[in-house]
Design a protein around this motif. Structure first.
Motif, PDB file in Angstrom:
ATOM      1  N   ASP A 137      10.503   8.360 -16.244  1.00 13.69           N
ATOM      2  CA  ASP A 137       9.682   7.396 -17.009  1.00 13.69           C
ATOM      3  C   ASP A 137       9.771   6.109 -15.987  1.00 13.69           C
ATOM      4  OD1 ASP A 137       8.701   5.296 -18.457  1.00 13.69           O
ATOM      5  OD2 ASP A 137      10.232   5.241 -19.616  1.00 13.69           O
ATOM      6  N   TYR A 176       8.324  -8.595  -9.842  1.00  8.78           N
ATOM      7  CA  TYR A 176       9.022  -7.849 -10.971  1.00  8.78           C
ATOM      8  C   TYR A 176       8.154  -6.609 -11.301  1.00  8.78           C
ATOM      9  CZ  TYR A 176      11.634 -11.973 -11.750  1.00  8.78           C
ATOM     10  OH  TYR A 176      12.611 -13.291 -11.627  1.00  8.78           O
ATOM     11  N   HIS A 229       6.746  -5.256 -13.628  1.00  8.45           N
ATOM     12  CA  HIS A 229       5.530  -5.291 -14.459  1.00  8.45           C
ATOM     13  C   HIS A 229       4.408  -5.466 -13.731  1.00  8.45           C
ATOM     14  CE1 HIS A 229       4.425  -9.448 -14.939  1.00  8.45           C
ATOM     15  NE2 HIS A 229       5.747  -9.674 -14.837  1.00  8.45           N
ATOM     16  N   SER A 263       1.904  -0.711 -10.530  1.00 14.50           N
ATOM     17  CA  SER A 263       1.405   0.275 -11.193  1.00 14.50           C
ATOM     18  C   SER A 263       2.460   1.496 -11.320  1.00 14.50           C
ATOM     19  CB  SER A 263       0.175   1.141 -10.502  1.00 14.50           C
ATOM     20  OG  SER A 263       0.819   1.439  -9.112  1.00 14.50           O
ATOM     21  N   GLN A 292       3.636   2.922  -7.806  1.00 15.57           N
ATOM     22  CA  GLN A 292       4.441   2.422  -7.296  1.00 15.57           C
ATOM     23  C   GLN A 292       5.909   2.119  -7.877  1.00 15.57           C
ATOM     24  OE1 GLN A 292       1.538  -1.312  -7.564  1.00 15.57           O
ATOM     25  NE2 GLN A 292       1.300  -1.157  -5.211  1.00 15.57           N
ATOM     26  N   ASP A 309      -0.339  10.230 -13.432  1.00 16.37           N
ATOM     27  CA  ASP A 309      -1.622  10.930 -13.139  1.00 16.37           C
ATOM     28  C   ASP A 309      -1.817  11.720 -11.919  1.00 16.37           C
ATOM     29  OD1 ASP A 309      -2.965  10.075 -15.538  1.00 16.37           O
ATOM     30  OD2 ASP A 309      -3.175   8.104 -14.611  1.00 16.37           O
ATOM     31  N   ILE A 364      -1.972  10.115  -8.448  1.00 18.26           N
ATOM     32  CA  ILE A 364      -0.844   9.519  -7.974  1.00 18.26           C
ATOM     33  C   ILE A 364       0.221  10.377  -7.968  1.00 18.26           C
ATOM     34  CG2 ILE A 364       0.869   7.571  -8.904  1.00 18.26           C
ATOM     35  CD1 ILE A 364      -2.209   6.643  -8.807  1.00 18.26           C
ATOM     36  N   GLN A 365       0.358  11.503  -8.830  1.00 23.94           N
ATOM     37  CA  GLN A 365       1.159  12.462  -8.579  1.00 23.94           C
ATOM     38  C   GLN A 365       1.462  13.257  -7.332  1.00 23.94           C
ATOM     39  OE1 GLN A 365       1.333  15.173 -11.906  1.00 23.94           O
ATOM     40  NE2 GLN A 365       1.286  16.736 -10.569  1.00 23.94           N
ATOM     41  N   PRO A 405       8.516 -11.381 -17.325  1.00 21.53           N
ATOM     42  CA  PRO A 405       9.566 -12.420 -16.767  1.00 21.53           C
ATOM     43  C   PRO A 405       8.684 -13.362 -15.741  1.00 21.53           C
ATOM     44  CG  PRO A 405      10.337 -10.537 -15.936  1.00 21.53           C
ATOM     45  CD  PRO A 405       9.097  -9.922 -16.698  1.00 21.53           C
ATOM     46  N   VAL A 419      16.549   3.109 -19.981  1.00 21.39           N
ATOM     47  CA  VAL A 419      16.874   4.391 -18.973  1.00 21.39           C
ATOM     48  C   VAL A 419      17.352   3.566 -17.831  1.00 21.39           C
ATOM     49  CG1 VAL A 419      15.804   5.940 -17.368  1.00 21.39           C
ATOM     50  CG2 VAL A 419      14.801   5.682 -19.635  1.00 21.39           C
ATOM     51  N   GLU A 447      -8.267  10.341 -15.915  1.00 21.81           N
ATOM     52  CA  GLU A 447      -6.564   9.899 -16.000  1.00 21.81           C
ATOM     53  C   GLU A 447      -6.393   9.016 -17.262  1.00 21.81           C
ATOM     54  OE1 GLU A 447      -5.353  10.497 -11.671  1.00 21.81           O
ATOM     55  OE2 GLU A 447      -6.975   9.135 -11.783  1.00 21.81           O
ATOM     56  N   SER A 448      -5.114   8.501 -17.183  1.00 17.96           N
ATOM     57  CA  SER A 448      -4.784   7.662 -18.342  1.00 17.96           C
ATOM     58  C   SER A 448      -5.604   6.187 -18.021  1.00 17.96           C
ATOM     59  CB  SER A 448      -3.248   7.042 -18.229  1.00 17.96           C
ATOM     60  OG  SER A 448      -2.843   7.069 -17.148  1.00 17.96           O
ATOM     61  N   PRO A 454      -3.504  13.129  -1.512  1.00 20.79           N
ATOM     62  CA  PRO A 454      -3.766  12.139  -2.800  1.00 20.79           C
ATOM     63  C   PRO A 454      -4.874  11.476  -2.534  1.00 20.79           C
ATOM     64  CG  PRO A 454      -1.809  11.918  -1.336  1.00 20.79           C
ATOM     65  CD  PRO A 454      -2.596  12.824  -0.796  1.00 20.79           C
ATOM     66  N   ILE A 455      -5.359  10.901  -3.561  1.00 26.59           N
ATOM     67  CA  ILE A 455      -6.150   9.732  -3.691  1.00 26.59           C
ATOM     68  C   ILE A 455      -5.458   8.357  -3.522  1.00 26.59           C
ATOM     69  CG2 ILE A 455      -8.037   8.336  -4.990  1.00 26.59           C
ATOM     70  CD1 ILE A 455      -8.536  10.957  -6.526  1.00 26.59           C
ATOM     71  N   GLY A 467      -4.081   4.527  -3.471  1.00 23.11           N
ATOM     72  CA  GLY A 467      -4.120   3.369  -4.554  1.00 23.11           C
ATOM     73  C   GLY A 467      -4.018   3.712  -5.902  1.00 23.11           C
ATOM     74  N   SER A 468      -4.430   2.773  -6.799  1.00 24.80           N
ATOM     75  CA  SER A 468      -4.298   3.308  -8.188  1.00 24.80           C
ATOM     76  C   SER A 468      -5.587   2.840  -9.007  1.00 24.80           C
ATOM     77  CB  SER A 468      -3.107   2.236  -8.776  1.00 24.80           C
ATOM     78  OG  SER A 468      -2.133   1.987  -7.971  1.00 24.80           O
ATOM     79  N   ARG A 475     -10.944   3.077  -3.436  1.00 31.03           N
ATOM     80  CA  ARG A 475     -10.143   4.337  -3.267  1.00 31.03           C
ATOM     81  C   ARG A 475     -10.844   5.379  -2.466  1.00 31.03           C
ATOM     82  NH1 ARG A 475      -7.342   6.091  -8.640  1.00 31.03           N
ATOM     83  NH2 ARG A 475      -5.833   6.933  -7.375  1.00 31.03           N
TER      84      ARG A 475
END
Lengths: 357, 317, 346
Positions: free
Chosen positions: A110, A162, A164, A167, A170, A197, A200-201, B17, B192, C62-63, C292-293, C295-296, C312
């Motif tokens: 995760d 931080y 959040h 992505s 990353q 995804d 990204i995988q 944060p 986690v 994708e999501s 891979p592609i 970036g995001s 991308r």
């Protein structure tokens, strides 16, 4: 137990697991005795060589993650022996544990939960450095983290952000950088790409490959996605209901799987190619679902779903047997000494059911 | 079709944060005023209470015990805003100094109780196992007794007085509050990243400080404000029963019971004034506490996820 | 919104219009937004497609690509606020579902169009027996006489190949395995013989051997009943096996549409090409490296200008940054939204 000179010996395997059993109490009974035991891992043997990636695959409840945690010594053993770098770590003392915590690291599934949202990336990646006091000055610490960021393909200025702000992909890179920080010899990857995804995988898969090539890392790769495993792992251990059913290198496992479960598993994966010829390989031959590890079936754990099951399978659990060099299968079908019994047995439940229907 | 404006995000990221504290505080205040106007009112009441307590000697310089037999039981007037009591003391001055006493007792007892709750809760929740079992059974045992009985016994043993009251209330609320902190620790332990810290060999103090405590801060803050109100009430209750802070200290509860009750018909302001002060203070702190709880809880923000789950359940039909 | 203010209430089922006979559902310029703290998210943006009678139409992405939001918008299941369908038409049997009164759309859900969701664990009420929940759609829509309900439930369970259906009716959800629960969900979806089944990641939570069983079952049933299925998934393997036609979504828009053969063997959008190259497959050569592609995916509250994929895209040209390419037809079935003309060699 001689640790000091053991890792000079490159020929010994990095990790040897034998007869591993991990049973959990389901819930404590009224008078201290547990009401039921979950046999999460029930007799598992495998070896991980230096510099290779060993895949641990299976469906949910097969015990692959628990096996990973047991190797990491994060869950107590019920039985069995784990030898890491020539040292028996089945029951480690405090000093050994401390050393292990440095030599083995984990990458989690995760990417959102594995990083403390209140810490800066600098301190997340640097945590192993602090814990094991691996850097002396603040500047050295920062420099080391910058190196790690660069290794995993992130920019240096990201160190002060931080989690959040990143992505999923990353974040997974940050998790990998943290695992590399203490210079480990074994990295346990628990489904590291299954939450990502597809586009990204591939980035993370390539990164893991590059790191292995450049740093000579050894991976224990726990996953359920057989296409990813085929891509990344040199050898594969297929597990079912807490046991190992087949071990082989990837060429042999994917081209000539021997165990009926491995065959079923491979046959059930839809291949991303609509070509009728390719689709003809699709053969979801098994019915039913994985039974509960609380009350596993007697004999071979796969027999209730196996199309070839006989009385022998219902009675007696098969032992792993080498069918070729480096290819072992735990199935009576592949045991020449049992051929007679297998042939003269009753037809399986499955066949009976099919005949009736 | 137009867009509605005030709704929070469908899936707001959980508590991002920020490094600079100032804008965060400002943003929080804005949210407080916008989403919880009652909470903002409560915050103002708390502020007034705090200032009154701090500057009691400035607001009412004559003190709480200036006896003046000529001015006995005078009704509220321009000179005595809230009238005088049976000894001719100015009720307003006593209320103001009572606020000081309440603030001292409330903050001291609440702080003590929070320290006890945090210690017990973290020990019990993080280390678990046998230690958890022992602590929790002791807490169970303690909670079997009604609070009042424990209070009365404790006062009988320790005798009345401000510090005794603080000690007793701190212990009482501290032990019951430890359950809440234990729950928060247990859920923080599920993260986690806590597992990750353990697997890299981080020490328990480090994990507690870096990874667990920040997650427990929100419930601790909330516990603090709710307990504050409860302590003020409990202290008044004790004083009302004559087990709290002994006269002539101007405890609101004591004023209600000793003077208020005896002269209820001749001089109703003696009961009404501390009664209202108490009600307003407790109301303010409670409202502020509720608002804090809601605003600090990331689960209270937005509702996309839960809504979706509900939709999915209902449309099967 | 739509200009169609037809008499939609009474004639929910019978409204033969001038639609081409093959089209069951037509979505035109669907636009769904979500209001967030930091701006408006265009989750589904100008999406048009149709579902033909008897076909399996896939929406892959994708999501965050908007595929699930698209599905939920069709039946007006978008949580509002913060969500809102701000434009487009959803024509089912010629009537616009976005214009129907609430009663009518409720009638339609589960009867003409049913939905099967991802989590079999939370989609069933844990405190009610299976039989009771299975009978719910039958009762609500009154499609079966009361004394025949139990019979029909048993028949449904048999249809989804649950053994011993009489006994299973009295079971509670926790007594069933994940795969069984998903079968029950499918049975519920099928109860009123819908003409369209929307399956949103129906097997993502299941093991691969169980996934195969469930998907084969779903396909067999839709084929036998000649209903249509909209399959929403991120799994390209599943799509390749089960879909007749495929819509590829990226950043809230459809970027490519075509037959399964088109998408997998002749992809014409760089994103689709990228997906194909980045995916490990069971039938490719061992040891080859994935591409891979980079970036995001973009933040949809602040999407890039022009083509949403251009940051991308390795084929990006100056024009891609300024102008958004429309979805254009390449041949009979194949559509793409891209300025660059790719061929098989890319």
């Amino acid at each position: 137990m001689t640790h000091t000179d053991s890792h000079t010996d490159v020929t010994t395997p990095l990790l040897q697991v034998s007869g591993l059993k991990v049973h959990f109490p389901l819930r404590p009974g009224l008078f201290g005795k547990p009401a039921a035991m979950v046999k999460a891992v029930d007799g598992v043997d495998f070896t991980v060589h230096r510099g290779e990636t060993l895949g641990l695959v299976g469906e949910s409840g097969c015990g692959k993650s628990t096996t990973g945690l047991a190797v990491l010594r994060m869950t107590p053993l019920t039985e069995g022996r784990i030898v890491f770098d020539g040292e028996d770590i089945s029951h480690p003392d405090a000093a050994t544990t401390k050393r292990l915590r440095r030599k083995m690291q984990m990458v989690y599934q995760d990417p959102f939960g594995a990083l403390n949202p209140r810490m800066r990336v600098l301190d997340i990646i640097g945590e192993p450095l602090r814990v094991h006091r691996l850097t002396r000055t603040r500047a050295e610490y920062r420099e080391r983290v910058m190196d790690l960021l660069d290794r995993v393909g992130l920019k240096a200025e990201m160190a002060d952000r931080y989690p959040h702000e990143f992505s999923g992909g990353q974040r997974q890179r940050i998790g990998i950088a943290r695992a590399l920080a203490a210079d480990p010899s074994l990295i346990i990857c628990d489904e590291p790409v299954s939450a990502l995804d597809v586009s990204i995988q591939a980035q993370v898969i390539n990164l893991l490959e590059d790191l292995q090539r450049d740093l000579g890392l050894t991976y224990l790769f726990v996953a359920h996605d057989l296409a990813v495993v085929r891509h990344l792992c040199h050898r594969i251990v297929v597990m079912y209901l807490g046991r190992v059913v087949e071990v082989a290198d990837r060429e042999r496992l994917y081209q000539a799987p021997r165990h009926p479960y491995t065959q079923a598993l491979l046959g059930a994966i839809p291949i991303a190619d609509p070509d009728p010829e390719v689709q003809a390989r699709f053969n979801p031959s098994v019915d039913g679902e994985v039974p509960s590890p609380i009350d596993p079936p007697p004999g071979c754990p796969f027999h209730p779903r196996c199309p070839h099951a006989t009385d022998l399978c219902r009675r007696e659990a098969p032992r792993p047997l080498d069918v070729e060099d480096g290819h072992s299968v735990a199935c009576h079908l592949h045991d020449p000494s049992r051929a007679a019994e297998m042939n003269h047995s009753e037809p399986s439940y499955q066949e009976q059911a099919r005949n009736i229907a | 079709m137009s867009l509605s404006i005030q709704t929070p995000a469908a899936a707001a990221p959980a508590t991002p944060p920020r490094r600079r504290a100032h804008p965060k505080t400002l943003r929080f205040l804005r949210r407080l005023c916008k989403e919880r106007p009652l909470g903002a009112l409560g915050a103002m009441i708390c502020l007034v209470l705090l200032l009154t307590g701090l500057f009691a000697d400035v607001i009412a310089p004559e003190g709480f015990n200036a006896i003046n037999p000529i001015e006995r039981l005078k009704a509220p007037s321009a000179e005595h805003w809230l009238g005088t009591d049976q000894l001719g003391r100015d009720v307003f001055a006593r209320i103001v100094h009572g606020a000081q006493l309440s603030v001292i007792v409330a903050f001291a007892a609440t702080t003590l109780s929070i320290v006890i709750s945090a210690l017990l809760g973290i020990l019990s929740g993080y280390f678990g196992g046998r230690l958890d079992m022992i602590i929790q059974r002791l807490v169970d045992g303690w909670m079997c007794f009604p609070d009042l009985i424990l209070l009365i016994v404790a006062v009988a043993v320790l005798g009345p007085g401000t510090w005794q009251v603080i000690l007793i209330l701190g212990l009482l609320f501290g032990i019951s509050g430890s359950r809440i902190i234990r729950g928060a620790v247990l859920s923080a332990k599920q993260n986690v990243y806590v597992h990750a810290a353990q697997s890299m060999g981080a020490s328990s103090p480090r994990i507690l400080l870096k990874h667990i405590l920040p997650n427990v801060m929100a419930p601790l803050i909330v516990l603090y404000t709710t307990r504050l109100a409860a302590v003020i009430l409990a202290e008044s209750g004790l004083s009302f029963l004559g087990l709290g802070i002994p006269p002539p200290e101007p405890s609101w509860g004591g004023m209600l019971s000793l003077d208020g009750r005896s002269y209820m018909f001749q001089a109703p302001w003696l009961a009404i004034a501390p009664g209202i002060a108490l009600t307003v203070a407790v109301f303010g702190i409670n409202m502020f506490g509720d608002a804090l709880r809601d605003l600090l809880d990331p689960r209270m923000r937005g509702g996309g996820g839960r809504y979706l789950a509900r939709v999915k359940r209902t449309i099967g039909s | 919104m739509s200009t169609e203010t037809s008499t939609a209430t009474a004639t929910a089922t019978t409204a033969p219009r001038t639609e081409p006979a093959a089209t069951l559902l037509r979505v035109e310029n669907l636009h769904t937004v979500f209001e967030k703290d930091d701006g408006v998210v265009h989750a589904v943006n100008d999406v048009s497609f149709d579902v033909r009678r008897g076909e399996v139409l896939a929406i892959v992405g994708e999501s965050g690509s908007g595929k699930s939001i698209t599905a939920m918008s069709l039946l007006r299941l978008i949580p509002s606020p913060p969500g809102q369908i701000i434009g487009g038409r959803v024509l089912f049997d010629g009537q616009d579902l976005l214009d129907l009164p609430d009663d009518a759309i409720r009638q339609l859900r589960g009867r003409d169009i049913s939905m099967i969701f991802q989590e079999p664990m939370t989609s069933l009420n844990p405190s009610l027996r299976i039989g009771r929940q299975l009978a719910e759609p039958l009762r609500v829509h009154g499609s079966v006489p009361k004394d025949k309900v139990r019979e029909r439930c048993i028949e449904l369970l048999r249809q989804v190949r649950i053994g011993d259906p009489e006994k299973r009716l009295d079971a509670y959800p926790h007594e069933l395995s994940g795969g069984m629960r998903q079968r029950v969900m499918i049975a519920m979806g099928l109860a009123c013989l819908p003409r369209l089944i929307i399956a949103d990641e129906p097997t993502t939570a299941l093991d691969v051997t169980v996934q195969a069983q469930i998907l084969e079952l779903l396909r067999d049933i839709t084929r036998a009943s000649q209903s249509s299925m909209m399959l929403i998934t991120h799994d390209l393997g599943v799509v390749a096996r089960y879909a007749d036609r495929i819509n590829v979504m990226y950043a809230g828009r459809i970027v490519e549409r075509g037959t399964a053969h088109d998408i997998f063997h002749r992809p014409r959008h760089p994103y689709t090409v990228g997906l194909m190259e980045s995916m490990p497959r069971l039938n490719d050569a061992i040891g080859n490296r994935l591409t891979p592609i980079p970036g995001s995916p973009p933040d949809l509250s602040d999407p890039p200008s022009g083509c949403p994929f251009h940051p991308r895209c390795r084929f990006a040209q100056p024009r891609c940054k300024q102008e958004r390419p429309p979805l254009e037809r390449l041949d009979e079935e194949h559509w793409k939204a891209c300025w660059v003309n790719l061929d098989d060699t890319h």
